[in-house]
Design a protein around this motif. Structure first.
Motif, PDB file in Angstrom:
ATOM      1  N   CYS A  51       0.832  -1.209   0.000  1.00  0.00           N
ATOM      2  CA  CYS A  51       0.000   0.000   0.000  1.00  0.00           C
ATOM      3  C   CYS A  51       0.870   1.264   0.000  1.00  0.00           C
ATOM      4  N   CYS A  76      -3.929   0.549  -1.434  1.00  0.00           N
ATOM      5  CA  CYS A  76      -4.326  -0.840  -1.688  1.00  0.00           C
ATOM      6  C   CYS A  76      -5.840  -1.047  -1.703  1.00  0.00           C
ATOM      7  N   CYS A  84      -6.297   2.474   4.567  1.00  0.00           N
ATOM      8  CA  CYS A  84      -7.437   2.470   3.630  1.00  0.00           C
ATOM      9  C   CYS A  84      -8.720   2.059   4.344  1.00  0.00           C
TER      10      CYS A  84
HETATM   11 ZN   LIG Z   1      -3.963   0.508   2.080  1.00  0.00          ZN
END
Ligand SMILES: [Zn+2]
Ligand SMILES: [Zn+2]
Length: 273
Positions: A51, A76, A84
């Motif tokens: 990520c 990601c 996220c």
């Molecule tokens: Zn992420």
């Protein structure tokens, strides 16, 4: 055990760290230990590790006015990612809240006894039966109130595959309206949901479904029906708070549960909402 100490030692020695850093440092060593890990776990942890890594792709912004260039690495988008995942929580809670019927709701937890849990552990495809059984339980109760009206409530169900102790314990959380719409009546408030009746319907429906899927070998086990428990009722929830807490619980415990090889499925099923 040595592996755990190493992680803690590294964390204690670093000034600031992220969950991602723990995975980046130790994941390959952990995998090499040879514990059984489902493909979904391997896939999601790899996403977390990558990520925000510019080498995995990035967007390039160019300002016509000052000529500045800005690189923005791709994230990601995994709900397992603690970066996220925060955005996922907000978006998911807002999306669900916007679809909910504006009325009082109740929270019902449909649990199963420890004797049944190994069946779902052995074959995770059976987990969908928990959704079907809990939905059928609710529909049957509302239908029985008035057959010609065939009342239909709104509800959302989510699956937890772990308990507070992070052990395998699949159960369904359901958020349900304190009322329903019928064939002739637009909306009727139905504040009373009888606990004993629901508990018995849940027992019967789930055991019948398992029998249908697993055959007579299942029913021969003669599981003690009385051990099936419908756990809790709560009323008048603040819906947004509830949803955020529930989704956060999924994600936060999910990260921990994954390290114990108990990665939870997170499923939300919208029914009549
Ligand atoms: Zn992420
Ligand atoms: Zn739960």
């Amino acid at each position: 055990m040595i592996f755990c100490y190493n992680i803690i030692g590294d964390v204690m020695n670093s000034k600031s760290f992220k969950i991602k850093d723990i995975f980046s440092d130790r994941w390959d060593d952990f995998v090499a230990l040879g514990y059984p890990l489902r493909p979904a776990i391997l896939h999601n942890v790899r996403k977390i590790i990558n990520c925000g890594d510019p080498s995995m792709g990035h967007a390039l912004y160019f300002c016509d006015h000052c000529g500045k260039i800005k690189h923005v690495p791709f994230t990601c988008k995994s709900r397992f990612c603690n970066s996220c995942g925060a955005k996922y929580i907000q978006d998911r809670a807002a999306s669900i809240s916007s679809k909910l019927i504006q009325c009082e709701h109740r929270h019902i937890v449909f649990t199963i006894p420890k004797e049944l849990r190994p069946f779902f552990r052995k074959d995770r495809s059976l987990l969908h039966l928990l959704f079907h059984a809990s939905a059928a339980t609710i529909h049957a109760w509302f239908y029985s109130i008035n057959k010609s009206e065939s009342f239909k409530p709104g509800f959302i169900s989510t699956l937890h595959t772990f308990g507070r102790d992070l052990k395998w314990n699949p159960h369904i959380h359901m958020l349900i309206t304190e009322g329903a719409s019928g064939n002739k009546t637009v909306w009727r408030k139905i504040p009373h949901i009888p606990f004993t009746m629901l508990r018995k319907r849940w027992q019967t429906t789930l055991l019948d479904l398992l029998h249908r899927y697993l055959g007579d070998s299942f029913i021969n086990l003669r599981l003690p029906y009385s051990k099936l428990i419908l756990l809790a009722f709560m009323s008048m929830l603040n819906l947004t708070c509830f949803l955020i807490l529930l989704i956060q619980l999924n994600i936060l415990l999910g990260i921990l549960a994954d390290q114990l090889w108990l990665s939870p499925e997170f499923l939300i099923m919208m029914v009549n909402s």
